[in-house]
Design a protein around this motif. Structure first.
Motif: not given
Ligand SMILES: NC(=O)C1=CN([C@@H]2O[C@H](COP(=O)(O)OP(=O)(O)OC[C@H]3O[C@@H](n4cnc5c(N)ncnc54)[C@H](OP(=O)(O)O)[C@@H]3O)[C@@H](O)[C@H]2O)C=CC1
Ligand SMILES: CC(=O)N[C@@H](CCC(=O)OP(=O)(O)O)C(=O)O
Length: 314
Positions: A98-107
């Motif tokens: 979706l956007a930069a930072g989305q993977r960190a949020k999912l983590r």
């Protein structure tokens, strides 16, 4: 090595069965199974939901909300395939690209709401264009989605596979109240502020989906053309494993001039194609509604959440 404990609430349904198939190939997870006769028993579901590291909710919306309320274990991460939580505060949208930072949020998140199948394709195609300022956020857009019948779950699959109904042989437009359930997430996760006119069309084939969005350059940022649209998309998804942007006007994406909506079937891929002349473009995103549109995306979100290789089992 201890294995992650996974529960699929709705294990007998279309998306649940597909997730099971994907997890069955893996040795790093233990799938907690519910007895068939207890699969709608709230107490037994609560026991398994709270015993799981990750629980997939492959249920109708009401049952997904009920399942979420049954979870008291702070360690359990829910990944909801339904529409129930996609624009709800406290839930993270399960689209790593979706956007930069989305993977960190999912983590970090213990509550992940996976996108709808039409919405996944629409958002992947539009979000980079809005972010790049090529598509003004307030632009009134329209979008069409051609989808296979498995998107309608067990009941629609049974209807089509029963045969004998001539009306099902031709494509059927629906969502004609102009209020398809994916529209709120399409707005929330693209940054668009004007509700698109969205019309899905279901056809007599099992799976595969393509969302098309027509664009007029006169309504876009000055100087925008097909090349600029394709470039913005290609730059945004450079290095992404599951989102592929095709060359502008890619003849190879066509089969004798026709676009194959089933070309991403049995993969977790979304392919985005741009076709243009001097004044207009059509952006088309295709995916497997049970792959990147549902079960594949849910497993991808799980992998990201657990810090594993994102493509495991996909
Ligand atoms: N199919 C697709 O392409 C996509 C589906 N989704 C969403 O994923 C979710 C699941 O969809 P899908 O797999 O297609 O649906 P299905 O209808 O195929 O399966 C749903 C399953 O949930 C079970 N169920 C219903 N109520 C309960 C309950 N109270 N407790 C436990 N189980 C229950 C059903 O049981 P029973 O077998 O008795 O009917 C069924 O097995 C839905 O919210 C759907 O909108 C999201 C993206 C794409
Ligand atoms: C053919 C068909 O009916 N498709 C479904 C979408 C399936 C999907 O993405 O599901 P959820 O948003 O419900 O999770 C529809 O358009 O409602």
């Amino acid at each position: 090595m201890s294995r992650y404990r996974i529960f699929v609430d709705g294990q007998e349904g279309t998306t649940g069965l597909r997730i099971h198939e994907m997890l069955a190939r893996r040795s790093d997870v233990e799938v907690l199974l519910i007895d068939a006769d207890k699969r709608k028993d709230s107490a037994e579901r609560a026991r398994l939901l709270n015993a799981a590291d990750v629980a997939f909710l492959c249920l109708p919306d009401a049952a997904a909300k009920e399942a979420a309320a049954l979870v008291t274990n702070p360690n359990t991460c829910l990944i909801d395939a339904s529409t129930a939580h996609r624009t709800v505060a406290g839930w993270t949208f399960g689209l790593p690209e979706l956007a930069a930072g989305q993977r960190a949020k999912l983590r970090e998140s213990k509550r992940i709401a996976n996108p709808g199948c039409h919405a996944s394709a629409f958002i992947l195609a539009l979000r980079p264009l809005v972010d790049a300022g090529l598509v003004p956020a307030a632009l009134p857009l329209s979008a069409t989605s051609i989808t296979g019948y498995s998107g309608g779950g067990k009941s629609m699959i049974a209807e089509y596979q029963a045969g004998g109904n001539a009306k099902l042989e031709s494509p059927r437009p629906y969502g004609l109240t102009l209020a398809h359930k994916h529209i709120p997430e399409m707005l929330a996760h693209t940054g668009l502020t004007t509700k698109p006119v969205f019309m899905p069309i279901v056809g007599n084939f099992y799976k595969g989906l393509a969302v098309s969005v027509p664009l007029h350059f006169s309504q876009l940022a000055p100087g925008t053309d097909g090349a600029a649209i394709q470039r913005a998309l290609a730059q945004r998804y450079e290095g992404e494993r599951f989102v592929k942007v095709l060359p502008l006007g890619d003849a190879a994406a066509l089969d004798g001039g026709f676009f194959d909506v089933q070309a991403c079937n049995d993969s977790n891929r979304c392919e985005i194609a741009v076709f243009a002349d001097a004044q207009q473009a059509i952006v088309i995103a295709r995916l497997d509604n049970l792959g990147k549109g549902a079960s594949g995306a849910a497993v991808q979100s799980m992998n990201v959440h657990l810090g594993l290789d994102e493509g495991l089992g996909l």
